[in-house]
Design an enzyme around this catalytic site. Structure first.
Site, PDB file in Angstrom:
ATOM      1  N   ASP A 145      41.346  40.871  42.842  1.00 29.69           N
ATOM      2  CA  ASP A 145      41.294  41.595  41.570  1.00 29.69           C
ATOM      3  C   ASP A 145      42.647  41.586  40.849  1.00 29.69           C
ATOM      4  OD1 ASP A 145      39.780  43.216  39.753  1.00 29.69           O
ATOM      5  OD2 ASP A 145      40.914  44.957  40.432  1.00 29.69           O
ATOM      6  N   GLU A 162      48.087  51.706  39.881  1.00 27.81           N
ATOM      7  CA  GLU A 162      47.069  52.349  39.039  1.00 27.81           C
ATOM      8  C   GLU A 162      46.754  53.723  39.605  1.00 27.81           C
ATOM      9  OE1 GLU A 162      43.944  49.787  37.185  1.00 27.81           O
ATOM     10  OE2 GLU A 162      44.213  48.761  39.091  1.00 27.81           O
ATOM     11  N   LYS A 222      45.151  50.875  43.878  1.00 28.32           N
ATOM     12  CA  LYS A 222      44.426  51.866  43.086  1.00 28.32           C
ATOM     13  C   LYS A 222      44.630  53.237  43.721  1.00 28.32           C
ATOM     14  CE  LYS A 222      40.934  48.993  40.925  1.00 28.32           C
ATOM     15  NZ  LYS A 222      41.392  49.073  39.536  1.00 28.32           N
ATOM     16  N   LYS A 279      38.027  36.594  33.863  1.00 28.00           N
ATOM     17  CA  LYS A 279      38.205  36.602  35.300  1.00 28.00           C
ATOM     18  C   LYS A 279      37.073  37.395  35.952  1.00 28.00           C
ATOM     19  CE  LYS A 279      40.938  39.784  37.284  1.00 28.00           C
ATOM     20  NZ  LYS A 279      40.424  41.140  37.375  1.00 28.00           N
ATOM     21  N   HIS A 302      46.973  38.601  37.992  1.00 26.35           N
ATOM     22  CA  HIS A 302      48.032  39.328  37.295  1.00 26.35           C
ATOM     23  C   HIS A 302      49.390  39.257  38.010  1.00 26.35           C
ATOM     24  CE1 HIS A 302      44.562  40.575  35.197  1.00 26.35           C
ATOM     25  NE2 HIS A 302      44.272  41.653  35.889  1.00 26.35           N
ATOM     26  N   LYS A 337      49.930  55.532  36.894  1.00 28.35           N
ATOM     27  CA  LYS A 337      49.815  54.170  36.353  1.00 28.35           C
ATOM     28  C   LYS A 337      51.207  53.719  35.945  1.00 28.35           C
ATOM     29  CE  LYS A 337      47.417  51.416  32.838  1.00 28.35           C
ATOM     30  NZ  LYS A 337      46.660  50.488  33.652  1.00 28.35           N
ATOM     31  N   LYS A 376      49.683  40.901  27.123  1.00 29.39           N
ATOM     32  CA  LYS A 376      50.478  42.123  26.919  1.00 29.39           C
ATOM     33  C   LYS A 376      51.834  41.749  26.318  1.00 29.39           C
ATOM     34  CE  LYS A 376      48.458  44.635  30.850  1.00 29.39           C
ATOM     35  NZ  LYS A 376      47.872  45.880  30.384  1.00 29.39           N
ATOM     36  N   ASP A 414      43.676  35.778  31.409  1.00 24.51           N
ATOM     37  CA  ASP A 414      44.300  36.767  32.277  1.00 24.51           C
ATOM     38  C   ASP A 414      44.918  37.757  31.294  1.00 24.51           C
ATOM     39  OD1 ASP A 414      46.229  38.296  33.624  1.00 24.51           O
ATOM     40  OD2 ASP A 414      46.296  36.821  35.233  1.00 24.51           O
ATOM     41  N   HIS A 415      44.308  38.920  31.153  1.00 26.06           N
ATOM     42  CA  HIS A 415      44.715  39.772  30.028  1.00 26.06           C
ATOM     43  C   HIS A 415      46.166  40.238  30.137  1.00 26.06           C
ATOM     44  CE1 HIS A 415      43.793  43.239  32.613  1.00 26.06           C
ATOM     45  NE2 HIS A 415      44.475  43.980  31.773  1.00 26.06           N
TER      46      HIS A 415
HETATM   47  C1  BG6 Z   1      41.675  44.191  35.726  1.00 29.10           C
HETATM   48  C2  BG6 Z   1      41.178  44.620  37.064  1.00 29.10           C
HETATM   49  O1  BG6 Z   1      41.844  42.800  35.662  1.00 29.10           O
HETATM   50  O2  BG6 Z   1      42.936  44.821  35.463  1.00 29.10           O
HETATM   51  C3  BG6 Z   1      41.048  46.127  37.130  1.00 29.10           C
HETATM   52  O3  BG6 Z   1      39.915  44.023  37.303  1.00 29.10           O
HETATM   53  C4  BG6 Z   1      42.355  46.784  36.752  1.00 29.10           C
HETATM   54  O4  BG6 Z   1      40.660  46.555  38.428  1.00 29.10           O
HETATM   55  C5  BG6 Z   1      42.858  46.227  35.428  1.00 29.10           C
HETATM   56  O5  BG6 Z   1      42.119  48.173  36.636  1.00 29.10           O
HETATM   57  C6  BG6 Z   1      44.252  46.747  35.125  1.00 29.10           C
HETATM   58  O6  BG6 Z   1      44.589  46.384  33.814  1.00 29.10           O
HETATM   59  P1  BG6 Z   1      45.629  47.221  32.968  1.00 29.10           P
HETATM   60  O7  BG6 Z   1      45.746  46.458  31.686  1.00 29.10           O
HETATM   61  O8  BG6 Z   1      45.025  48.581  32.785  1.00 29.10           O
HETATM   62  O9  BG6 Z   1      46.890  47.260  33.757  1.00 29.10           O
END
Ligand code: BG6
Length: 485
Positions: free
Chosen positions: A236, A217, A331, A149, A241, A336, A183, A178-179
């Site tokens: 972002d 975050e 952010k 992404k 997400h 977090k 998870k 999309d990471h």
């Molecule tokens: C990313 C964003 O895709 O996801 C970042 O570009 C963000 O800005 C991050 O910090 C958050 O990922 P995670 O896995 O730490 O929740």
């Protein structure tokens, strides 16, 4: 397709952060667990100069620093010789050189994964060059392309990117990352819903009052100020997400867990989200920027980029009609914390010593991170009272049930799925476009607005307007930080 063929994982933009922090630690862990193909190599490609040894040393440092498992020299000594680096520009002669080197090692048919870890502006030209140098054609071997992404910056650019890459690739060769979908806790949303009979009958407008999805975050933009300032929280976090989380919570049971069945259901939910015009957006979407953002390196000192947003979403289908989904992310917040809260309706009649106003409704809380687990909050009688009630929790914690190290890095699963050819946890072209179709009107409305941009204190839970969004509906954010906010 033969998974016993030699497999090359070619990473473009290999000198960058993602390779060192995520990709190599994940591939190394898959190798330690014996999950990689019998014969594989990882080839980094980039413009930065590195000898193979310097590249390996750089990656070793990354593993020692960022991996969640214990580093063992002997394991690294087995893995490091499988890492290579090719320095080259993004042009045809260098891509021919890359092809020649990989082919020499394959010595016959070979599977290849091309991982785009470069800035997005370079994706189309890399794919063009791969096509031009005939590296994308499949015979008995396969070719897969992983795309990081952001996939486009709006609907028009995402469509254009899809068109460009479809000229060279079939959709089933494309793995859009999309990471969040990698998870464990996110995958567990579907398992929780569809492997347990006690929840699904309640999972609808008859029993659920509303749903909250919060991805908070603590960090600010860190060293990514310049990138982030051109992007903002909607592109972002929301387009990808948060909308992915929403679709997993709200989708209908798929016919199977095959990639197409699962993705069809996700697209259906996204397509059922009620479109908002400028007036509805002004009412249902809140944006704000953290104080101090304008002093971050790389940020335009007059930037209007939001670092926080909260949006009320309505899903117009039989299951969810009238149940609001409140989404928020930002952010520089207090902590977090990523959670999904399913808040159930209050009992229709109060029989005990509570009024319906002070009775806490049942809640199912999915803790995505940290402190991964699921809590069910329900009412119990306080002992030694006539009929006083209090909320209590039933808790499932991954660390307690499966051990502290049970949760792998999201990229591990996604890389493994790319190798085995399972695209369920990747976003399809129409899914990405449908998501942009929902985000674009909000971005446009904010661009054209005369309303000043709100700010919020660093270390808070965001601007007051985000609370007002729920207060207007007689609700409050119930995010759990060891209790009510
Ligand atoms: C990313 C964003 O895709 O996801 C970042 O570009 C963000 O800005 C991050 O910090 C958050 O990922 P995670 O896995 O730490 O929740």
């Amino acid at each position: 397709m033969d998974n016993n063929l030699p497999t090359s994982i070619i990473i473009f933009g290999a000198s960058g952060d993602l390779t060192q922090r995520k990709l190599i630690p994940s591939l190394f862990n898959l190798c330690r667990k014996g999950r990689m193909p019998n014969k594989f190599r990882i080839v980094g490609y980039g413009t930065t100069e590195y000898s193979a040894d310097a590249f390996r040393a750089h990656l070793k440092e990354g593993v020692q620093h960022f991996a969640s498992f214990e580093f063992k020299e002997d394991e690294w000594a087995n893995f490091a010789p499988l890492l290579f680096y090719i320095q080259g520009k993004y042009d045809a002669p260098n891509f021919e050189k890359l092809d020649a080197e990989v082919s020499r090692w394959e010595d016959g048919p070979g599977n290849r994964i091309f991982y785009m870890a470069t800035p997005p502006s370079v994706f189309p030209s890399i794919i063009d060059l791969l096509a031009h140098t005939k590296q994308l054609a499949e015979r008995e071997d396969w070719r897969r392309v992983v795309i990081e992404k952001p996939f486009g910056t709006d609907l028009a650019s995402a469509k254009q990117l899809n068109q460009q890459i479809h000229k060279a690739l079939q959709e089933d060769q494309i793995y859009r990352i999309d990471h969040y979908l990698g998870k464990e806790t996110v995958q567990n949303i579907l398992v929780t819903r569809f492997s347990n009979t006690i929840l699904e009958p309640l999972w609808n407008r008859n029993y659920i009052d509303h749903v909250e999805i919060s991805v908070a975050e603590e960090v600010g933009v860190e060293h990514r100020g310049q990138f982030y300032d051109g992007v903002g929280v909607m592109r972002d976090m929301f387009q990808n997400h948060l909308l992915q989380l929403l679709s997993l919570v709200a989708m209908e049971p798929p016919a199977s867990f095959a990639a197409s069945a699962l993705r069809n259901e996700k697209v259906k939910v996204l397509s059922s989200i009620r479109p908002m015009n400028a007036e509805a957006i002004a009412k249902n979407a809140v944006r704000a920027q953290y104080k101090g953002y304008l002093r971050e390196a790389g940020v335009n000192p007059e930037s209007k980029t939001p670092t926080f947003a909260a949006v009320k979403v309505q899903i117009d289908n039989w299951r969810w009609q009238g149940v609001p989904f409140y989404l928020r992310s930002g952010k520089a917040l207090k902590k977090k914390l990523s959670q999904i809260i399913i808040e159930f309706k209050k009992p229709p009649l109060m029989l005990f010593n509570s009024t319906s106003d002070n009775l806490t409704p049942n809640m199912l809380v999915l803790f995505l991170q940290p402190d991964e687990g699921i809590h069910l909050r329900f009412e119990a009688k306080v002992p030694d009272t006539i009929s006083e009630t209090r909320s209590v929790d039933m808790e499932f914690k991954y660390a307690e049930s499966f051990g502290k190290t049970a949760i792998p890095e999201a990229y591990e699963r996604l890389l493994l799925d790319t190798i085995t050819g399972d695209a369920s946890l990747f976003t399809r072209a129409d899914e990405v476009e449908t998501a942009w179709g929902l985000i674009d009107p909000i971005l446009d409305a904010w661009k054209g607005t005369t309303q000043p941009l709100d700010t919020y204190e660093t270390g808070s839970w965001g601007p007051a307007k985000a609370d007002a969004l729920l207060a207007r509906d007689g609700r409050i954010w119930s995010m759990w930080d060891g209790g009510k906010e």
